[in-house]
Design a protein around this motif. Structure first.
Motif, mmCIF file in Angstrom:
data_model
loop_
_atom_site.group_PDB
_atom_site.id
_atom_site.type_symbol
_atom_site.label_atom_id
_atom_site.label_comp_id
_atom_site.label_asym_id
_atom_site.label_seq_id
_atom_site.Cartn_x
_atom_site.Cartn_y
_atom_site.Cartn_z
ATOM 1 N N THR A 26 0.966 -1.178 -0.026
ATOM 2 C CA THR A 26 0.126 -0.023 -0.180
ATOM 3 C C THR A 26 0.922 1.393 -0.152
ATOM 4 O O THR A 26 0.665 2.329 -0.726
ATOM 5 C CB THR A 26 -0.829 -0.001 1.347
ATOM 6 O OG1 THR A 26 -1.867 -1.230 1.247
ATOM 7 C CG2 THR A 26 -1.728 1.444 1.159
ATOM 8 N N PHE A 83 -6.750 7.990 11.677
ATOM 9 C CA PHE A 83 -7.448 8.441 10.292
ATOM 10 C C PHE A 83 -7.655 9.676 10.283
ATOM 11 O O PHE A 83 -7.405 10.520 9.606
ATOM 12 C CB PHE A 83 -8.358 7.547 9.633
ATOM 13 C CG PHE A 83 -8.947 7.932 8.383
ATOM 14 C CD1 PHE A 83 -8.264 7.694 7.252
ATOM 15 C CD2 PHE A 83 -10.168 8.664 8.409
ATOM 16 C CE1 PHE A 83 -8.921 8.000 6.056
ATOM 17 C CE2 PHE A 83 -10.987 8.858 7.247
ATOM 18 C CZ PHE A 83 -10.188 8.722 6.193
ATOM 19 N N TYR A 156 -6.006 -4.763 7.209
ATOM 20 C CA TYR A 156 -5.143 -4.106 6.403
ATOM 21 C C TYR A 156 -5.366 -4.680 5.037
ATOM 22 O O TYR A 156 -5.129 -3.942 4.020
ATOM 23 C CB TYR A 156 -3.990 -4.446 6.886
ATOM 24 C CG TYR A 156 -3.455 -3.871 8.245
ATOM 25 C CD1 TYR A 156 -3.895 -2.890 8.986
ATOM 26 C CD2 TYR A 156 -2.203 -4.143 8.765
ATOM 27 C CE1 TYR A 156 -3.730 -2.221 9.940
ATOM 28 C CE2 TYR A 156 -1.942 -3.512 9.930
ATOM 29 C CZ TYR A 156 -2.649 -2.701 10.624
ATOM 30 O OH TYR A 156 -2.160 -2.250 11.716
ATOM 31 N N LEU A 159 -8.261 -2.588 3.691
ATOM 32 C CA LEU A 159 -7.799 -1.395 3.389
ATOM 33 C C LEU A 159 -6.891 -1.343 1.982
ATOM 34 O O LEU A 159 -7.173 -0.278 1.161
ATOM 35 C CB LEU A 159 -6.996 -0.599 4.604
ATOM 36 C CG LEU A 159 -7.898 -0.067 5.773
ATOM 37 C CD1 LEU A 159 -7.068 0.092 6.746
ATOM 38 C CD2 LEU A 159 -9.230 0.683 5.318
ATOM 39 N N THR A 160 -6.069 -2.300 1.887
ATOM 40 C CA THR A 160 -5.159 -2.523 0.861
ATOM 41 C C THR A 160 -6.062 -2.608 -0.578
ATOM 42 O O THR A 160 -5.565 -1.992 -1.559
ATOM 43 C CB THR A 160 -4.232 -3.385 0.934
ATOM 44 O OG1 THR A 160 -3.330 -3.153 2.185
ATOM 45 C CG2 THR A 160 -3.283 -3.728 -0.301
ATOM 46 N N LEU A 204 -4.600 6.620 4.442
ATOM 47 C CA LEU A 204 -4.767 5.133 4.524
ATOM 48 C C LEU A 204 -3.478 4.394 4.572
ATOM 49 O O LEU A 204 -3.331 3.557 5.574
ATOM 50 C CB LEU A 204 -5.712 4.599 3.625
ATOM 51 C CG LEU A 204 -7.259 4.948 3.486
ATOM 52 C CD1 LEU A 204 -8.014 4.491 2.367
ATOM 53 C CD2 LEU A 204 -8.098 4.303 4.730
ATOM 54 N N ILE A 208 -2.117 2.305 7.943
ATOM 55 C CA ILE A 208 -1.713 0.713 7.605
ATOM 56 C C ILE A 208 -0.420 0.544 8.191
ATOM 57 O O ILE A 208 0.090 -0.627 8.741
ATOM 58 C CB ILE A 208 -1.995 0.328 6.184
ATOM 59 C CG1 ILE A 208 -3.680 0.428 5.984
ATOM 60 C CG2 ILE A 208 -1.475 -0.951 5.765
ATOM 61 C CD1 ILE A 208 -4.011 0.274 4.273
#
Length: 441
Positions: A26, A83, A156, A159-160, A204, A208
């Motif tokens: 990411t 965040f 994660y 989110l990735t 993000l 992460i």
């Protein structure tokens, strides 16, 4: 020695390895945009700006009575806090730049230090009031990949996937906006929306990554893989692929070497407790990949550029020697050639031997002269030189007395295609500005 495959299937090693690889992937993908936009310090600032939110998430967890055993809820609170804290830091940076007219680098440094100072202050509060959760605070500050669980990997991973899908959907818009903001505005690309997407992606990537390498080292994962990838390609899309590969490689090797080196040191020093931290090792490997690429990449690496420069200088010297023999029209001794070229005698001797091996010149007694092939090559060099002089004098209106130096440089880089175009454009002249004949093609 552990098998590399065990790091993907072993219940203990699996989560840290996959979590770190997702983090590095990411950060590398978002880092390409950060790198090309020349906003490298933005990742550093936002990673530090997320720290107060991380601590606030831990404080909320302690306030509602969560322990460090509630990994899923605790991770979610920390990520949400980080965040929104990073978003607040981003808004503060833009406010300082746009409203208070503070330069970008100064605004980034102010937010970095201010938010990090607030985070450290809150961390001291957690240390004394929620001691059992203080370990979580430390893990996000310096990174602690070894303590990640499958819950972290799932979060994660989601989110990735979101980051990858977003980049794929807006790849063309991001590309145009990255390289030409004015043009992107004229063709109707929503600059504000794409900028907001970019900022969300970087936030993000930050939240992460801080679990693996920590707030302090996070910025390295934005820059190192992207910098390395840039040395191998000029393609925007390929740069994402190469940077992503480097990120995955660094994430895996960081975990693998951390375990292997720690076990090796424990075997050598059985009475000492020795452990190599995963996060810093990931950053070190990423830095090594970056430096290796900067030095040895085939297209842009420093070593290959030095070789190309040396080859070009050698070619220039050879062509200048041929040109000297052609202009003089008679055999010359080594000292005569050296006097015309202003080089040391050893270099001239070496160049002359190379030209002899290539059959461009021959030696008789103590003098050198052009062969038939050498005359053709030398005449072509002189032709390119004088064509360029005609172009400079007649079309760029540069004084005749000033065109020689520029022509000396250009004669070595004009390709056959450029020669053809230049000849047609100049209508195949027969005399240069000094009224000297131009050799026929």
């Amino acid at each position: 020695m552990e098998s590399p495959l065990n790091f993907f299937f072993d219940p203990i090693l699996r989560a840290p390895t996959l979590g770190s690889m997702l983090m590095c992937l990411t950060a590398s993908l978002v880092g390409v945009i950060v790198f090309l936009r020349k906003r490298s310090l933005l990742g550093e600032s936002l990673s530090h700006a997320s720290y107060p939110g991380v601590i606030l998430g831990v404080v909320i967890a302690g306030y509602i009575g969560l322990s460090d055993q509630n990994e899923a809820v605790l991770s979610l609170l920390v990520l949400i806090g980080g965040f929104f804290s990073a978003l607040l830091g981003l808004y503060s940076i833009n406010f300082l730049e746009n409203n208070l007219k503070i330069k970008a680098d100064s605004a980034l440094c102010v937010i970095l230090s201010t938010f990090f100072g607030v985070g450290i202050t809150l961390a001291s509060f957690v240390q004394f009031n929620y001691t059992n959760l203080y370990r979580q605070v430390q893990s996000y500050l310096y990174g602690q990949a070894a303590t990640m669980t499958d819950i972290n990997v799932i979060i994660y991973g989601i989110l990735t996937i979101f980051v990858i899908v977003t980049i794929l959907l807006f790849l063309k818009e991001i590309q145009v906006l990255t390289f030409d903001r004015i043009f992107s505005k004229t063709i109707g690309i929503p600059i504000v929306v794409i900028d907001m997407i970019f900022f969300i992606l970087i936030v993000l990537a930050v939240i992460i990554g801080i679990r693996s390498v920590g707030v302090v080292l996070m910025s390295a994962m934005f820059i190192a893989p992207a910098s390395a990838a840039r040395q191998y390609t000029n393609s925007f899309s390929k740069m994402f692929i190469i940077a992503g590969f480097f990120g995955l490689l660094c994430g895996f090797l960081g975990n693998y070497l951390s375990v292997e080196i720690s076990q090796y040191l424990a075997h050598i020093y059985p009475n000492e407790r020795v452990s190599i931290p995963t996060g810093p090792l990931i950053v070190l490997i990423a830095s090594l990949v970056c430096f290796w690429s900067l030095l040895f990449a085939p297209r842009q690496g420093l070593l290959f550029r030095i070789v190309r420069i040396a080859k070009f200088k050698l070619q220039t010297l050879e062509e200048n020697v041929l040109k000297t023999l052609w202009r003089r029209g008679e055999p010359l001794t080594l000292k005569d050639i050296q006097a015309y070229q202003n080089g040391n005698i050893f270099t001239m001797w070496w160049i002359l031997n190379l030209l002899q091996k290539r059959k461009f010149i021959a030696k008789s007694s103590h003098t050198y002269y052009l062969t038939d092939i050498g005359k053709i090559v030398a005449a072509k060099i002189v032709r390119l030189h004088r064509l360029w002089e005609v172009y400079l004098a007649n079309y760029l209106e540069i004084g005749v007395e000033k065109v020689h130096k520029s022509a000396e440089e250009m004669e070595h880089v004009l390709t056959p295609e450029l020669e053809k175009e230049l000849t047609a454009f100049l209508q195949d002249p027969v005399l240069d500005p000094h009224h000297q004949p131009i050799p026929a093609k």
